[in-house]
Scaffold this active site. Structure first.
Site, PDB file in Angstrom:
ATOM      1  N   GLU A  96       0.870  -1.184   0.000  1.00  0.00           N
ATOM      2  CA  GLU A  96       0.000   0.000   0.000  1.00  0.00           C
ATOM      3  C   GLU A  96       0.905   1.231   0.000  1.00  0.00           C
ATOM      4  O   GLU A  96       1.747   1.374   0.878  1.00  0.00           O
ATOM      5  CB  GLU A  96      -0.866   0.042   1.254  1.00  0.00           C
ATOM      6  CG  GLU A  96      -1.592  -1.257   1.585  1.00  0.00           C
ATOM      7  CD  GLU A  96      -2.124  -1.247   3.008  1.00  0.00           C
ATOM      8  OE1 GLU A  96      -2.207  -0.156   3.614  1.00  0.00           O
ATOM      9  OE2 GLU A  96      -2.447  -2.324   3.522  1.00  0.00           O
TER      10      GLU A  96
ATOM     11  N   TYR B 108      -7.678   4.801  -3.477  1.00  0.00           N
ATOM     12  CA  TYR B 108      -8.577   5.582  -2.626  1.00  0.00           C
ATOM     13  C   TYR B 108      -7.840   6.703  -1.903  1.00  0.00           C
ATOM     14  O   TYR B 108      -6.614   6.835  -2.000  1.00  0.00           O
ATOM     15  CB  TYR B 108      -9.279   4.663  -1.628  1.00  0.00           C
ATOM     16  CG  TYR B 108      -8.432   4.144  -0.481  1.00  0.00           C
ATOM     17  CD1 TYR B 108      -8.744   4.480   0.840  1.00  0.00           C
ATOM     18  CD2 TYR B 108      -7.348   3.295  -0.694  1.00  0.00           C
ATOM     19  CE1 TYR B 108      -8.004   3.995   1.897  1.00  0.00           C
ATOM     20  CE2 TYR B 108      -6.609   2.801   0.362  1.00  0.00           C
ATOM     21  CZ  TYR B 108      -6.940   3.168   1.663  1.00  0.00           C
ATOM     22  OH  TYR B 108      -6.190   2.675   2.711  1.00  0.00           O
TER      23      TYR B 108
ATOM     24  N   ASP C 192      -6.589   8.306   1.514  1.00  0.00           N
ATOM     25  CA  ASP C 192      -6.261   7.889   2.875  1.00  0.00           C
ATOM     26  C   ASP C 192      -5.364   8.955   3.510  1.00  0.00           C
ATOM     27  O   ASP C 192      -4.276   9.239   3.005  1.00  0.00           O
ATOM     28  CB  ASP C 192      -5.551   6.534   2.852  1.00  0.00           C
ATOM     29  CG  ASP C 192      -5.378   5.947   4.242  1.00  0.00           C
ATOM     30  OD1 ASP C 192      -6.256   6.177   5.094  1.00  0.00           O
ATOM     31  OD2 ASP C 192      -4.367   5.261   4.474  1.00  0.00           O
TER      32      ASP C 192
ATOM     33  N   SER D  30      -3.204   0.517  -3.413  1.00  0.00           N
ATOM     34  CA  SER D  30      -2.913  -0.771  -2.788  1.00  0.00           C
ATOM     35  C   SER D  30      -2.899  -1.834  -3.876  1.00  0.00           C
ATOM     36  O   SER D  30      -3.928  -2.079  -4.528  1.00  0.00           O
ATOM     37  CB  SER D  30      -3.975  -1.125  -1.739  1.00  0.00           C
ATOM     38  OG  SER D  30      -3.983  -0.172  -0.700  1.00  0.00           O
TER      39      SER D  30
ATOM     40  N   HIS E 293       1.152  -6.487   8.984  1.00  0.00           N
ATOM     41  CA  HIS E 293       1.055  -5.148   8.412  1.00  0.00           C
ATOM     42  C   HIS E 293       2.353  -4.423   8.756  1.00  0.00           C
ATOM     43  O   HIS E 293       2.552  -3.960   9.882  1.00  0.00           O
ATOM     44  CB  HIS E 293      -0.160  -4.432   9.009  1.00  0.00           C
ATOM     45  CG  HIS E 293      -0.513  -3.139   8.361  1.00  0.00           C
ATOM     46  ND1 HIS E 293      -0.776  -3.030   7.010  1.00  0.00           N
ATOM     47  CD2 HIS E 293      -0.665  -1.889   8.876  1.00  0.00           C
ATOM     48  CE1 HIS E 293      -1.083  -1.774   6.728  1.00  0.00           C
ATOM     49  NE2 HIS E 293      -1.006  -1.061   7.834  1.00  0.00           N
TER      50      HIS E 293
END
Length: 494
Positions: free
Chosen positions: A10, A86, A88, A95, A239
């Site tokens: 991402e 998108y 963010d 992503s 993550h």
């Protein structure tokens, strides 16, 4: 045996509006994305299964529901290549779709750069004369703010998270010697008074903790978000927020390939204890040391260079690939890993074709010598930023690539294909083909489901909780046989 390391990246891209006094990064990011997505923006992102506050350490803070992009009217689309695009944190984020190998991930990460570049061209047609946007694949605005490049890896739920923390922390502290994107100057209180003119990593200055859930404040080396986007009984999603945004393909390949191997070794209990005494301090010191000669202290009392610690990880990885997982992708990773560590041992600045921090340093040194610039000259900070410009005719990295001055691992044709087509060997194939073939019949989608509206009493959710199912092998014939989404739903239910 470790689970396959399905992975993705991402990237929050930097955005600015040169000469626009009323520039709004949130609205500009949304306009940028919507101009590219066109009619696909009607398909919403499905938040129902998301739980970003669940912590791998076993707790989930109770908080009021926070507004999401859908509530705020911000762009949030799923592309036919299986990616999510998108807004963010006031940035356009791309992503990648899920990839099964490091090389495929390089291709789809590069496809993201081309999508951002094309978005710029699309949005320019909607802007007033004299207005324009600029997009950078970097991690710092030079004013004390950092935005993330996050990696994601599929890991086995049975592996204790404490073991992941123990064995992965020293690796993350030291891998920046080949993953760093390079940075003029320093930001943050830890760097004050040290006279740092150039350092290896862009993100390191912004890390303050060893382990934690945060991603924007008190950033930790190991992030504990426990949101698998897959079967939660079987999998975790690691993550990783500690990496830089890379442009050099070798750096991206080695970043994700080596990390995937280390995670596999952790799952199979293949690593010794290499704990660093003060990981946060060591993380900073490694980034500030261009010579590679300084040492960090391990918990067992040894003092080692970052490079020596990486050699230890590589030695175990070579043995692991030989004895446990002799796949072609694993062999390619350890071969490249050894080449880069050897180059760092001999002369770090010889790796200007492979590593971003060295390639950028070489460019900056050229300007310094030509124009007699001091490291504090603001022109160098601008050149640093221009290295990351996504435009192929303006970005300094892209000019190096066009001139054959950095090593390429993938072809332009492969990247162009990935702009519109998903990987064929992960569930991204099912998601991407649904978006491209039945766009008007899809109400929403996420990483682990596609929701269809085929005119029935209820929406039809198709779960995709196994990352290695829904591949071309699994579903190509199904798509060929089903002309409509309703036919696809009926076939799946049968």
């Amino acid at each position: 045996m470790a689970v396959p390391k399905v992975m993705g990246i991402e990237t929050e891209y930097g955005i600015s509006g040169p000469g626009m006094p009323d520039f709004n990064p949130v609205l500009s990011s949304s306009l940028l994305i919507n101009s590219y997505a066109g009619s696909l923006r009607r398909i919403r992102w499905d938040y129902e299964q998301e739980s970003p506050l669940r912590d791998a350490r076993g707790f989930e803070p109770v908080q009021e529901r926070q507004p999401v992009e859908e509530d705020l009217g911000l762009a949030n689309v799923i592309l036919p290549n299986g990616a999510r695009y998108y807004v963010d944190h006031a940035h356009p984020e791309y992503s990648t779709p899920e990839c099964a190998t490091a090389r495929d991930l390089v291709i789809h990460d590069k496809a993201g750069e081309r999508i951002l570049e094309r978005s710029l061209s699309s949005v320019q047609r909607l802007m007033q004369p004299g207005q324009r946007l600029a997009i950078y694949k970097n991690n710092s605005d030079g004013k004390g703010n950092s935005y993330g490049t996050h990696e994601n890896y599929l890991v086995d739920r049975r592996t204790p998270f404490s073991r992941i923390v123990r064995d992965l922390t020293p690796f993350f502290v030291t891998r920046q010697i080949f993953t760093g994107a390079g940075k003029v100057g320093a930001e943050g209180s830890r760097a004050q008074g040290r006279g740092i003119r150039y350092q290896i990593s862009q993100r390191t200055d912004f890390f303050e903790a060893e382990v934690g859930l945060e991603t924007t404040l008190k950033r930790p080396i190991i992030n504990t978000r426990d949101e698998p986007h897959a079967d939660p009984e079987k999998y975790r999603r690691l993550h990783c927020i500690v990496g830089d945004a890379n442009l050099c393909e070798v750096a991206t390949f080695l970043k994700v390939g080596s990390t995937a191997l280390v995670l596999a070794m952790i799952e199979d209990e293949f690593l010794p204890d290499l704990l660093v005494e003060n990981p946060v301090q060591a993380l900073h010191h490694v980034s500030w040391d261009l010579s590679g000669r300084n040492t960090i202290r391990l918990m067992d009392g040894r003092r080692v260079r970052a490079l020596e610690l990486q050699w230890e990880y590589l030695d175990h990885a070579k043995k692991y690939v030989k004895e446990v997982d002799p796949s072609a992708s694993g062999v390619e990773v350890v071969q490249r890993w050894e080449e880069i560590l050897t180059g760092l041992e001999d002369d770090p600045f010889s790796l200007h074709r492979e590593l971003d921090w060295v390639a950028k340093y070489r460019v900056l040194q050229g300007y310094r010598e030509r124009d007699g610039l001091d490291w504090r000259d603001p022109k160098l900070a601008m050149i640093d930023l221009q290295y990351h410009d996504v435009r192929q005719d303006r970005g300094l990295y892209n000019k190096l690539a066009a001139g054959g001055k950095v090593e390429r691992l993938v072809t332009d044709d492969e990247v162009e294909l990935a702009v519109g087509e998903p990987p064929e060997d992960t569930r991204a194939y099912f998601r991407g083909r649904c978006i491209s073939k039945y766009p008007s019949s899809i109400a929403a989608a996420s990483w682990d489901s596609v929701i269809f509206d085929v005119g029935r009493d209820t929406l039809q959710r198709v779960p995709t909780r196994e990352p290695l199912r829904g591949t071309r092998t699994h579903v190509e014939e199904l798509f060929e046989a089903c002309d409509t989404a309703a036919e696809l739903i009926d076939a799946l239910q049968r």
